[in-house]
Write a protein that holds these residues in place. Structure first.
Motif, short mmCIF file in Angstrom:
data_model
loop_
_atom_site.label_atom_id
_atom_site.label_comp_id
_atom_site.label_asym_id
_atom_site.label_seq_id
_atom_site.Cartn_x
_atom_site.Cartn_y
_atom_site.Cartn_z
N THR A 233 15.22 -11.97 12.60
CA THR A 233 15.99 -10.92 11.99
C THR A 233 15.32 -9.71 11.35
N LYS A 234 14.00 -10.03 11.04
CA LYS A 234 12.94 -8.76 10.66
C LYS A 234 12.47 -7.97 11.83
N ARG A 236 14.07 -7.46 14.35
CA ARG A 236 15.11 -6.52 14.90
C ARG A 236 15.23 -5.32 14.03
N LEU A 237 15.05 -5.24 13.04
CA LEU A 237 14.84 -4.17 12.06
C LEU A 237 13.78 -3.10 12.64
N VAL A 269 22.45 -9.39 13.90
CA VAL A 269 22.19 -7.91 14.02
C VAL A 269 23.50 -7.09 14.04
#
Length: 281
Positions: A233-234, A236-237, A269
């Motif tokens: 998740t981090k 994909r930022l 996402v």
């Protein structure tokens, strides 16, 4: 050398237990990835199956035996067979690992670690140049999981991989589970690793499971764990459009279970409703 365009999609590794599902066309994915060496043959039912599936969706060729870190250079016969397969399948792209697997006389069939030194970087970049020139296309290379380091290391793994990509023109396949495993085993920060990479060179992401313990082992026979989901998740930022896939090589479950995991990768996402129909089974 041409560039590789971004590709935004979600896919699975194509494994034999699920061939029939893909042949029927009822697996809602954007691409599949195959182990290149399983199809580097002159013919047979497996290759025909791959060609049939390729007619309906993009295919990624993912190798495990190029041995890009071999000090004596690449196996020209191997490259010729890979080139033949790539010409036949016209893949989305061709990838392998930042590792070595063989000597001139022996293939370990394992992804062995490299020293992260300037000398090793020279060898790796020369070999990547050879591979890319032979194939006529840029390649992607995946960060490995590892269980040892070399006292000669004079740069971090992410510094080595960043320099490799920028110097050779290759692109990156970011395996989130491998970062998570290696960060635990060696005590570095997974966040620092991801932040230290050239995000614009990343074209694909792998998500997989591992075996827990004092030393984590990258076994690809478990569901993706919560820690890897959080790291994904981090990551994909920082990344733009990339191809994301679930990688499972052992204790392979029903296709529905893998699609549930892939649905989680989508919804972390994107708004959940956007892909709801695509992950129904």
């Amino acid at each position: 050398m041409s560039s590789i365009a971004s590709f935004s999609g979600f896919g699975l590794g194509l494994r034999r237990p699920h061939y029939e599902h893909f042949l029927r066309g009822d697996v809602p994915v954007d691409f599949v990835e195959v182990i290149s060496e399983n199809f580097m043959v002159d013919g047979g039912s497996a290759l025909r199956t791959l060609e049939d599936i390729r007619a309906t969706m993009p295919v990624i060729l993912h190798g495990v035996s190029m041995s890009i870190g071999s000090a004596h250079g690449l196996d020209c016969e191997y490259l010729a067979r890979l080139e033949m397969l790539a010409n036949r399948i016209d893949p989305l792209w061709v990838s392998d690992h930042v590792c070595w697997t063989r000597t001139s006389a022996h293939n370990s069939h394992d992804l062995l670690p490299l020293p992260y030194t300037a000398e090793a970087l020279d060898v790796v970049c020369d070999n990547i140049d050879h591979a890319q020139e032979t194939l006529g296309r840029p390649m992607l290379f995946e960060n490995p999981s590892s269980y040892m380091v070399f006292p000669e290391d004079d740069m971090t793994e992410w510094e080595f991989i960043s320099a490799m990509s920028l110097r050779s023109g290759c692109y990156l396949l970011l395996d989130i589970n491998n970062i998570y495993v290696s960060a635990h085993n060696h005590g570095f920060s997974a966040d620092d690793y991801i932040a230290g990479l050239p995000a614009d060179r990343v074209r694909q992401v792998h998500l997989a499971g591992h075996t827990d313990g004092e030393i984590k082992i990258d076994t690809h026979d478990q569901p993706v764990c919560d820690g890897v989901w959080q790291l994904y998740t981090k990551a994909r930022l920082l990344l733009g459009d990339v191809a994301v896939m679930i990688e499972r090589d052992g204790d392979i479950p029903a296709i529905s279970e893998l699609l549930t995991e892939l649905g989680r990768a989508r919804t972390l996402v994107d708004p959940p409703a956007q892909h709801a129909a695509a992950v129904q089974w």
